[in-house]
Scaffold this motif. Structure first.
Motif, short mmCIF file in Angstrom:
data_model
loop_
_atom_site.label_atom_id
_atom_site.label_comp_id
_atom_site.label_asym_id
_atom_site.label_seq_id
_atom_site.Cartn_x
_atom_site.Cartn_y
_atom_site.Cartn_z
N LEU A 277 0.83 -1.21 0.00
CA LEU A 277 0.00 0.00 0.00
C LEU A 277 0.87 1.26 0.00
CD1 LEU A 277 -2.80 -0.97 2.55
CD2 LEU A 277 -2.98 -0.86 0.06
N LEU A 278 1.98 1.21 0.74
CA LEU A 278 2.89 2.36 0.76
C LEU A 278 3.50 2.57 -0.63
CD1 LEU A 278 4.36 4.55 2.34
CD2 LEU A 278 6.12 2.84 2.92
N THR A 279 3.86 1.47 -1.27
CA THR A 279 4.40 1.56 -2.63
C THR A 279 3.37 2.17 -3.59
OG1 THR A 279 5.81 -0.37 -2.25
CG2 THR A 279 5.41 0.26 -4.54
N ALA A 280 2.12 1.71 -3.45
CA ALA A 280 1.05 2.26 -4.29
C ALA A 280 0.85 3.75 -4.02
CB ALA A 280 -0.25 1.49 -4.03
N TYR A 281 1.02 4.15 -2.78
CA TYR A 281 0.87 5.57 -2.42
C TYR A 281 1.91 6.42 -3.14
CZ TYR A 281 0.80 9.81 0.42
OH TYR A 281 0.74 11.12 0.84
N SER B 239 -1.54 6.70 -8.68
CA SER B 239 -2.51 7.76 -8.36
C SER B 239 -3.79 7.18 -7.76
CB SER B 239 -2.84 8.55 -9.63
OG SER B 239 -3.37 7.69 -10.63
N ILE B 240 -3.71 5.97 -7.21
CA ILE B 240 -4.87 5.36 -6.56
C ILE B 240 -5.39 6.30 -5.47
CG2 ILE B 240 -5.62 3.42 -5.11
CD1 ILE B 240 -3.58 1.67 -6.52
N SER B 241 -6.68 6.34 -5.31
CA SER B 241 -7.32 7.22 -4.33
C SER B 241 -6.64 7.12 -2.97
CB SER B 241 -8.81 6.84 -4.17
OG SER B 241 -9.37 7.45 -3.04
#
Length: 254
Positions: free
Chosen positions: A179-183, A187-189
């Motif tokens: 999730l941190l990587t995705a952050y 640009s995921i909500s």
């Protein structure tokens, strides 16, 4: 000026590294403290749930009545929600006999329903700015359901899935890392990422808490539940005091 006013009015802390560190410690404390009442003191899941639920209701009432962010009150309410979540999940999955899978599915539906109701009623489920009573009630209802869901997920992974407490902790820590990587890279909500992370910190805390206090022959370290709870509580208090000191120091500088 508008951003400063919103920050002043908000009754929840800024979502920083410190927030997540305290949140993980609070969820671990929720597991050890909940087990202390229900198992060590042998009060059972139902009686322990009643005690923690009453404490949670009182603290939420105080939190809603407050006119500004109160760090000690806020984190006490978070701890109450996670201890209540521990005993509620244990009561649902064990005493009611619906099992980890059934309990997790039911609680996931409750979290999604709470978020959907919040979104339909107020137009946003952002946790960055919580000031009015209606938003705060949705906030705490969602948090309590997510804490309960996290307990069921943690126990399901460690017990039924056979990963053990250490394996479950690694799994959920890896999920938080993703999730941190995705952050950082997508640009995921940010709101969706926040709630996903908020939910995942709870099974991480549940797995770590069980790893600390479960017997050696069950894959734990057999630490005293009351002692582990006291140490975790002291660590949380120290971090809250530090965060307040840094915030006061920053406000003097500007």
């Amino acid at each position: 000026m508008q951003a400063e006013t919103r920050a002043t009015l908000s009754k929840v802390p800024a979502i920083t590294l410190g927030f997540w560190l305290i949140k993980i410690l609070a969820t671990t404390l929720g597991e050890t403290a909940g087990d202390t009442l229900s198992m060590t003191m042998n009060l059972g899941y139902l009686a322990s749930t009643a005690i923690f639920a009453l404490l949670l209701l009182v603290l939420v009432w105080r939190q809603v009545a407050a006119t500004a962010y109160r760090p000690y009150l806020y984190w006490a309410t978070i701890i109450a929600s996670t201890t209540a979540g521990t005993t509620m999940a244990d009561f649902a999955t064990r005493s009611l006999g619906i099992g980890y899978a059934g309990g997790s599915a039911l609680l996931l539906a409750a979290v999604l329903l709470s978020l959907a109701s919040w979104r339909l009623t107020l137009g946003s489920i952002s946790a960055a700015h919580v000031a009015d009573a209606r938003t705060e009630i949705f906030y705490w209802v969602t948090i309590t359901f997510s804490q309960t869901l996290g307990t069921a997920l943690g126990d399901w992974t460690a017990d039924s899935a056979g990963m053990g407490y250490g394996g479950a902790a690694i799994l959920f820590a890896s999920g938080l890392a993703l999730l941190l990587t995705a952050y950082w890279l997508t640009s995921i909500s940010r709101i969706a990422l926040f709630w996903a992370a908020f939910i995942l910190t709870r099974p991480l805390g549940a797995a770590v808490g069980d790893f600390l206090d479960k017997p050696l022959d069950h894959g734990g370290l057999a630490f005293s539940r009351p002692l582990a709870s006291a140490v975790l509580g002291a660590a949380i208090l120290a971090l809250v005091v530090l965060s307040r000191w840094r915030a006061d120091d920053y406000s003097r500088e500007i």
